[in-house]
Design a protein around this motif. Sequence first.
Motif, short mmCIF file in Angstrom:
data_model
loop_
_atom_site.label_atom_id
_atom_site.label_comp_id
_atom_site.label_asym_id
_atom_site.label_seq_id
_atom_site.Cartn_x
_atom_site.Cartn_y
_atom_site.Cartn_z
N VAL A 44 0.69 -1.16 -0.02
CA VAL A 44 0.07 0.01 0.00
C VAL A 44 0.87 1.13 -0.07
CG1 VAL A 44 -1.45 1.36 1.35
CG2 VAL A 44 -2.09 -1.09 1.03
N ALA A 45 2.00 1.26 0.76
CA ALA A 45 2.83 2.38 0.76
C ALA A 45 3.50 2.70 -0.40
CB ALA A 45 3.97 2.34 2.01
N ARG A 46 3.62 1.69 -1.21
CA ARG A 46 4.24 2.01 -2.67
C ARG A 46 3.04 2.74 -3.53
NH1 ARG A 46 6.35 -4.01 -3.39
NH2 ARG A 46 7.77 -4.11 -1.51
N VAL A 47 1.82 2.41 -3.35
CA VAL A 47 0.75 2.62 -4.40
C VAL A 47 -0.05 3.74 -3.92
CG1 VAL A 47 0.86 0.13 -5.59
CG2 VAL A 47 -0.75 0.93 -3.91
N ALA A 48 -0.25 3.92 -2.84
CA ALA A 48 -1.07 4.94 -2.07
C ALA A 48 -0.17 6.13 -1.75
CB ALA A 48 -1.99 4.51 -0.73
N GLY A 147 -10.24 7.53 -7.02
CA GLY A 147 -8.66 7.33 -6.93
C GLY A 147 -8.29 6.87 -5.77
N GLY A 148 -8.91 6.58 -4.63
CA GLY A 148 -8.44 6.03 -3.42
C GLY A 148 -8.48 4.43 -3.65
N PHE A 206 -5.07 -8.16 -1.85
CA PHE A 206 -5.58 -7.30 -2.69
C PHE A 206 -5.49 -5.98 -2.48
CE2 PHE A 206 -9.07 -5.03 -5.15
CZ PHE A 206 -9.07 -5.74 -6.10
N ILE A 207 -5.04 -5.28 -3.71
CA ILE A 207 -4.97 -3.69 -3.48
C ILE A 207 -5.72 -3.35 -4.75
CG2 ILE A 207 -3.66 -1.57 -3.36
CD1 ILE A 207 -1.60 -3.19 -1.79
N GLY A 208 -6.74 -2.52 -4.68
CA GLY A 208 -7.69 -1.90 -5.85
C GLY A 208 -7.78 -0.58 -5.81
N ARG A 209 -7.95 0.43 -7.04
CA ARG A 209 -8.15 1.44 -6.91
C ARG A 209 -9.64 1.89 -7.38
NH1 ARG A 209 -4.54 5.34 -6.80
NH2 ARG A 209 -2.65 3.96 -7.32
#
Length: 212
Positions: A44-48, A147-148, A206-209
């Motif tokens: 998350v720290a890389r993409v958010a 965008g979150g 899972f990480i999604g936008r």
Amino acid sequence: MTTQTAPGTAPQKALERYYQFHSRIYDATRWSFLFGREEVLRRVARVAVRPRRILEVGCGTGRNLVSLRRRFPHAHITGVDLSEQMLAIAAGKVRDAQITLLRRPYSAPVHEAEEPFDLVLFSYALSMFNPGWEQALDAAHQDLAEGGCVAVADFSHSRFGWFRRWMGVNHVRMEAHLWPRLAERFVPLVDERLAAYAGMWHYGLFIGRKLA
């Protein structure tokens, strides 16, 4: 700060009863099988990019709230949980004016008139919302700013029927049901299943936008 809202349904009350005991041993025992909690936060720290407002659903004893504060020191963080006992433990860990604790079910958005969130985290929570996991995803979609990101670490599946039944006794559904719905609601950035204990079960990240 802790704000209490009375929980409602029978399954929610059953979870509350479950954690009346398990809150006492949660931090001492869950490290041995709740895998991926730190990994999903690293990713998350890389993409958010510097989320200003973060919501953790099922924040429990506050373990992830502490990690989120370390990674995002300037964010306002809200933790939501049903269990009064778990939140009492969390309150002892997060003596921070920028962290809010709410006692309530997550069946509807929490941001209301305030700004939406830049990040919503579910860490081993969704697989215990039975019923209610689809409602929780709908609420997360509404709680997120455009965008979150939503981030999930959770149980996925097991090929062993006896293990699935045992996890069911502990309120966990292990039927790989979360991931297709997550990929429908959010644009996947991370979508992985990983083996635990030589394949006794699998867990997922899972990480999604949210785009709209």
